[in-house]
Design an enzyme around this catalytic site. Structure first.
Site, PDB file in Angstrom:
ATOM      1  CE  LYS A   6     -10.320   0.895 -11.690  1.00  8.14           C
ATOM      2  NZ  LYS A   6      -9.396  -0.008 -10.965  1.00  8.14           N
TER       3      LYS A   6
ATOM      4  CG  ASP B 233      -2.204   0.806   0.959  1.00 14.27           C
ATOM      5  OD1 ASP B 233      -3.240   0.183   0.655  1.00 14.27           O
ATOM      6  OD2 ASP B 233      -2.157   2.046   1.047  1.00 14.27           O
TER       7      ASP B 233
ATOM      8  CG  ASP C 282       3.992   5.293  -6.512  1.00 14.51           C
ATOM      9  OD1 ASP C 282       3.181   4.706  -7.245  1.00 14.51           O
ATOM     10  OD2 ASP C 282       4.209   6.517  -6.592  1.00 14.51           O
ATOM     11  CB  VAL C 283       1.397  -0.023  -7.592  1.00 20.54           C
ATOM     12  CG1 VAL C 283       1.165  -0.669  -6.231  1.00 20.54           C
ATOM     13  CG2 VAL C 283       0.264   0.953  -7.934  1.00 20.54           C
TER      14      VAL C 283
ATOM     15  CE1 TYR D 126     -11.710   4.013 -10.508  1.00 18.23           C
ATOM     16  CE2 TYR D 126     -13.858   3.898 -11.585  1.00 18.23           C
ATOM     17  CZ  TYR D 126     -12.939   3.403 -10.660  1.00 18.23           C
ATOM     18  OH  TYR D 126     -13.261   2.283  -9.919  1.00 18.23           O
TER      19      TYR D 126
ATOM     20  CG  ASN E 271      -7.736  -4.134  -4.507  1.00 21.64           C
ATOM     21  OD1 ASN E 271      -8.860  -4.061  -4.987  1.00 21.64           O
ATOM     22  ND2 ASN E 271      -7.400  -3.557  -3.355  1.00 21.64           N
TER      23      ASN E 271
END
Length: 254
Positions: free
Chosen positions: A158, A37, A61-62, A154, A88
Site C-alpha cells: 500500500k 474480478d 487475474d490482475v 500488505y 481497486n
C-alpha cells in the site's frame, strides 16, 4: 447524474467496495461499467445483484499482463472508451511477523496490490489518452501511510501504490488523465474480517472493538462511504485534482 455517458472499469469489482461503487456509478448515469474480478462465484453474485444491462463481467487475474491487456481490450471493444479506471483489486495476505511470513504469500500480495495497479495503468493509459483522458482511482489504505506490525506485505504494497499513483499522475497529465489514491481505515467487509481473525484467531470481534475505539467517529467505514469518494474522483467535480492522497478514515490517522 455525475457520470452520464461515462464508461468505468472497476477491478476487484464483484465484492465489497468494488460492488458498492459499481452500483453507485450506474445510479449516477454511467453508460457502462466493467467489473473485473478473480472470483467466478463473486462475479455471479454481482450479476444477480446488478443485472446485465450496462454491466460487463470479466474474470481476470490482475497480476498477469496478458489478462490485464485482454480486459482493457474487451472494455474498449464493448463500450468504445474507458473514462474511469478504478484500480481497486486487493488482497490482504496473512498476519505474521516478517521472519515467519511466507515468501509465496508476499509475492502474491505484491502481484495483486502493486503489479496489478501498474499493469492497469500501463494498458489503460493508451486507450484513455486516445479518447481525451479520464480519471484513475487507486485503492490504497491508511496502511500506506503508517506501519502496522505483522502485515509487512500488505503495508509495503500500500505504500508502493502511492509511488505508482504519483508517477501515473505525472505521466498521465499530458493526456488529461488524472490519477489519485484513496486511503480507507478499516472497512466493514470481508477483508477486515480476515485481518481481525489473523490478529487474534477466534477473537475477531474483540479486535474490531479495539480498532473501532481508535476511530474518532466511532465506527468502521462502510463500502458505500468509499464508493462516495470514488464517485467524486471519477466525476468532473474533481477535474483539477491529480496526484492526491485522499484519506477516508473517520479521524483514525489524526
Amino acid at each position: 447524474m455525475r457520470l452520464t455517458n461515462k464508461v468505468a472499469l472497476i477491478t476487484g469489482g464483484a465484492g465489497g467496495i468494488g460492488l458498492a461503487t459499481a452500483r453507485l456509478f450506474l445510479a449516477e448515469g454511467a453508460k457502462g461499467v466493467a467489473i473485473v474480478d478473480f472470483s467466478e462465484e463473486n462475479l455471479k453474485l454481482a450479476e444477480e445483484s446488478l443485472g446485465r444491462e450496462k454491466v460487463l463481467y470479466i474474470r481476470a487475474d490482475v497480476s498477469h499482463a496478458g489478462e490485464v491487456q485482454k480486459y482493457t481490450k474487451q472494455v474498449k471493444e464493448k463500450y468504445g472508451r474507458i473514462d474511469v479506471l478504478f484500480l481497486n483489486a486487493g488482497t490482504e495476505g496473512v498476519v505474521k511477523p516478517m521472519e515467519d511470513y511466507p515468501e509465496e504469500t508476499f509475492d502474491q500480495v505484491m502481484g495483486v496490490n502493486v503489479k496489478g495497479v501498474w499493469l492497469g495503468m500501463k494498458y489503460a493509459f493508451p486507450i484513455m489518452k486516445a479518447d481525451g483522458g479520464g480519471s484513475v482511482i487507486i485503492t490504497s489504505s491508511v496502511a500506506g501511510l503508517r506501519g502496522t506490525a505483522q502485515v509487512s506485505a500488505y503495508v509495503g504494497s500500500k505504500h508502493a501504490t502511492i509511488g505508482l499513483m504519483r508517477v501515473g499522475a505525472l505521466e498521465g497529465a499530458p493526456g488529461n488523465i488524472r490519477v489519485n489514491s484513496i486511503h480507507p481505515s478499516p472497512v466493514d467487509n470481508r477483508m477486515m474480517r480476515s485481518l481481525e481473525d489473523g490478529f487474534a484467531p477466534g477473537q475477531g470481534e474483540s479486535v474490531k472493538e479495539n480498532f473501532t475505539k481508535m476511530i474518532p467517529l466511532g465506527r468502521y467505514a462502510s463500502n458505500e462511504d468509499i464508493a462516495d469518494l470514488a464517485l467524486f474522483l471519477a466525476s468532473e467535480q474533481s477535474k483539477f485534482i491529480t496526484g492526491a492522497t485522499y484519506v477516508i478514515d473517520g479521524g483514525f490517522t489524526v
